[in-house]
Design an enzyme around this catalytic site. Structure first.
Site, PDB file in Angstrom:
ATOM      1  N   MET A  59      45.468  44.664  36.548  1.00  0.00           N
ATOM      2  CA  MET A  59      44.465  44.254  37.304  1.00  0.00           C
ATOM      3  C   MET A  59      44.958  44.193  38.843  1.00  0.00           C
ATOM      4  O   MET A  59      45.886  43.845  39.279  1.00  0.00           O
ATOM      5  CB  MET A  59      44.176  42.685  36.909  1.00  0.00           C
ATOM      6  N   GLN A 113      50.211  52.398  35.994  1.00  0.00           N
ATOM      7  CA  GLN A 113      49.048  53.018  35.616  1.00  0.00           C
ATOM      8  C   GLN A 113      48.719  53.878  37.238  1.00  0.00           C
ATOM      9  O   GLN A 113      48.622  53.025  38.278  1.00  0.00           O
ATOM     10  CB  GLN A 113      47.736  51.877  35.789  1.00  0.00           C
ATOM     11  N   CYS A 147      37.809  52.284  35.940  1.00  0.00           N
ATOM     12  CA  CYS A 147      37.677  51.527  37.297  1.00  0.00           C
ATOM     13  C   CYS A 147      36.020  51.727  37.398  1.00  0.00           C
ATOM     14  O   CYS A 147      35.591  52.896  37.733  1.00  0.00           O
ATOM     15  CB  CYS A 147      38.345  51.806  38.264  1.00  0.00           C
ATOM     16  N   LYS A 159      43.388  54.697  29.771  1.00  0.00           N
ATOM     17  CA  LYS A 159      42.423  53.648  29.823  1.00  0.00           C
ATOM     18  C   LYS A 159      41.243  53.986  30.241  1.00  0.00           C
ATOM     19  O   LYS A 159      40.730  54.448  31.306  1.00  0.00           O
ATOM     20  CB  LYS A 159      42.971  52.367  30.363  1.00  0.00           C
ATOM     21  N   GLY A 173      38.826  43.874  26.586  1.00  0.00           N
ATOM     22  CA  GLY A 173      37.303  43.246  26.913  1.00  0.00           C
ATOM     23  C   GLY A 173      36.854  41.976  26.315  1.00  0.00           C
ATOM     24  O   GLY A 173      36.668  42.150  24.980  1.00  0.00           O
ATOM     25  N   ASP A 174      36.842  40.854  26.889  1.00  0.00           N
ATOM     26  CA  ASP A 174      36.253  39.614  26.417  1.00  0.00           C
ATOM     27  C   ASP A 174      37.084  38.866  25.431  1.00  0.00           C
ATOM     28  O   ASP A 174      36.858  38.419  24.719  1.00  0.00           O
ATOM     29  CB  ASP A 174      34.887  39.875  25.551  1.00  0.00           C
ATOM     30  N   GLY A 181      43.197  40.584  30.063  1.00  0.00           N
ATOM     31  CA  GLY A 181      42.952  40.569  31.427  1.00  0.00           C
ATOM     32  C   GLY A 181      42.688  39.369  32.077  1.00  0.00           C
ATOM     33  O   GLY A 181      43.629  38.240  32.248  1.00  0.00           O
ATOM     34  N   ARG A 182      41.109  39.245  32.273  1.00  0.00           N
ATOM     35  CA  ARG A 182      41.253  37.928  33.228  1.00  0.00           C
ATOM     36  C   ARG A 182      41.380  36.646  32.678  1.00  0.00           C
ATOM     37  O   ARG A 182      41.769  35.595  33.331  1.00  0.00           O
ATOM     38  CB  ARG A 182      39.809  38.044  33.294  1.00  0.00           C
TER      39      ARG A 182
END
Length: 326
Positions: A17, A70, A100, A139, A201-202, A223-224
């Site tokens: 991130m 990355q 991205c 990715k 994701g999610d 991630g988040r």
């Protein structure tokens, strides 16, 4: 799962991130049982020009292993040279960002823009694989938009180019971070490739981790959710092993980790940059604690490390006293 010489059993990975996954945050997540780390995505053009900020992004420590650097870029020769430079920093893997969604990157033919041109995508992967002895991973996303989902063709191509693993964020470029990630694609992707597949994701909870692994993917990238809850790796490992959820971190645990993270940030970036760069993490660490709005405003203004530590200590004492009184 096997990525080159690296053997990992259904690993939980920290996502790359931008402006988040720096050395300090990676170390925090590693100590909370993240299995695989990724650096912030780094410009191939920045590396080949020797830009200090780009070179600093790919500096890794022994404690972080296994770790992937990355890279992103839209020019084959630049990606080749950048991979050679990255190899000198001794990561375990080199990962290519082909997902991205940010406008200024896709406008230059980088990141998710490669999903509109699979021939160019292929050339980027081939050139990077050719340039390094390290395992190269990729990715990406499902496609440019819901009318042009090309992930199955992209996945086959990535494997044929010699990539050692594939991570898929189950949204399109058009979605950005909006809408829901479509995990149904993970089962379909897994059927057309033999290299390891990491889902992304999610993923917000330990239950999400388990459900994503049940799609058949070999690992899960978070991630988040880790930004507000770096304990998610530890919590997920416990849940996968026992079927039980650990209690959320309490006030003392949050404040103590907050201070450790701040000190790591200063150690890796220097006093000023370490303090300023850390401020974005305050929301996550203080979330759910009482009377934090004024505290957060106060901490955002402090520039002295000692004063920040003292203020956090005082806050912890204050809320501990209040809980005893109640």
């Amino acid at each position: 799962m096997q990525i080159g010489p690296l053997a990992l059993d259904h690993p939980l990975a920290l996502a790359p991130m931008e402006d988040i996954s720096d050395t300090a945050f990676r170390l925090i997540c590693k100590r909370l049982q993240a299995d695989l780390l990724y650096t912030e995505f780094t410009s191939s053009e920045g590396l080949i020009r020797g830009i200090p900020a780009a070179l600093k992004k790919i500096a890794v420590t022994e404690e972080e292993r296994p770790i992937a650097i990355q890279l992103f870029g839209g020019v084959e020769a630049s990606m080749e040279k950048a991979a050679e430079i990255a190899e000198q920093f001794r990561p375990d893997l080199i990962d290519i960002n082909c997902g991205c969604w940010v406008k200024n990157h896709v406008a230059r033919g980088e990141g998710a823009a490669l999903l509109k041109d699979l021939a160019h995508f292929e050339a980027i992967v081939k050139s990077t694989v050719r340039a390094t002895r390290l395992p190269v991973t990729v990715k990406t996303r499902l496609g440019w938009d819901d009318k042009t989902i090309v992930i199955l063709d992209a996945a086959r191509m990535v494997e044929q180019c010699g990539a050692a693993a594939l991570t898929v964020h189950c949204r399109t470029r058009a979605q950005g971070h909006q809408g829901s990630a479509d995990w149904q694609w993970l089962e379909k992707i897994k059927r057309v490739i033999s290299i390891p597949l990491i889902g992304n994701g999610d993923v917000r909870t330990p239950e999400d981790v388990q459900r994503m692994l049940e799609t058949g993917c070999d690992g899960v990238m978070i991630g988040r959710a880790a930004l507000n809850n770096p304990w998610i790796f530890q919590q997920s490992k416990h849940y996968l092993k026992t079927g039980e959820l650990l209690p959320e971190a309490g006030a003392q645990e949050k404040i103590e980790l907050c201070m450790k993270h701040l000190l790591l940030s200063v150690q890796s970036k220097g006093l000023w940059e370490g303090i300023v760069g850390f401020r974005k993490h305050l929301i996550g660490y203080l979330k759910g604690l009482p009377n934090v709005a004024s505290l957060r405003c106060e901490l955002m203004q402090l520039e002295d490390l000692g004063q920040i530590i003292k203020r956090l200590d005082r806050f912890l004492n204050e809320i501990s006293y209040e809980s005893v009184e109640i």
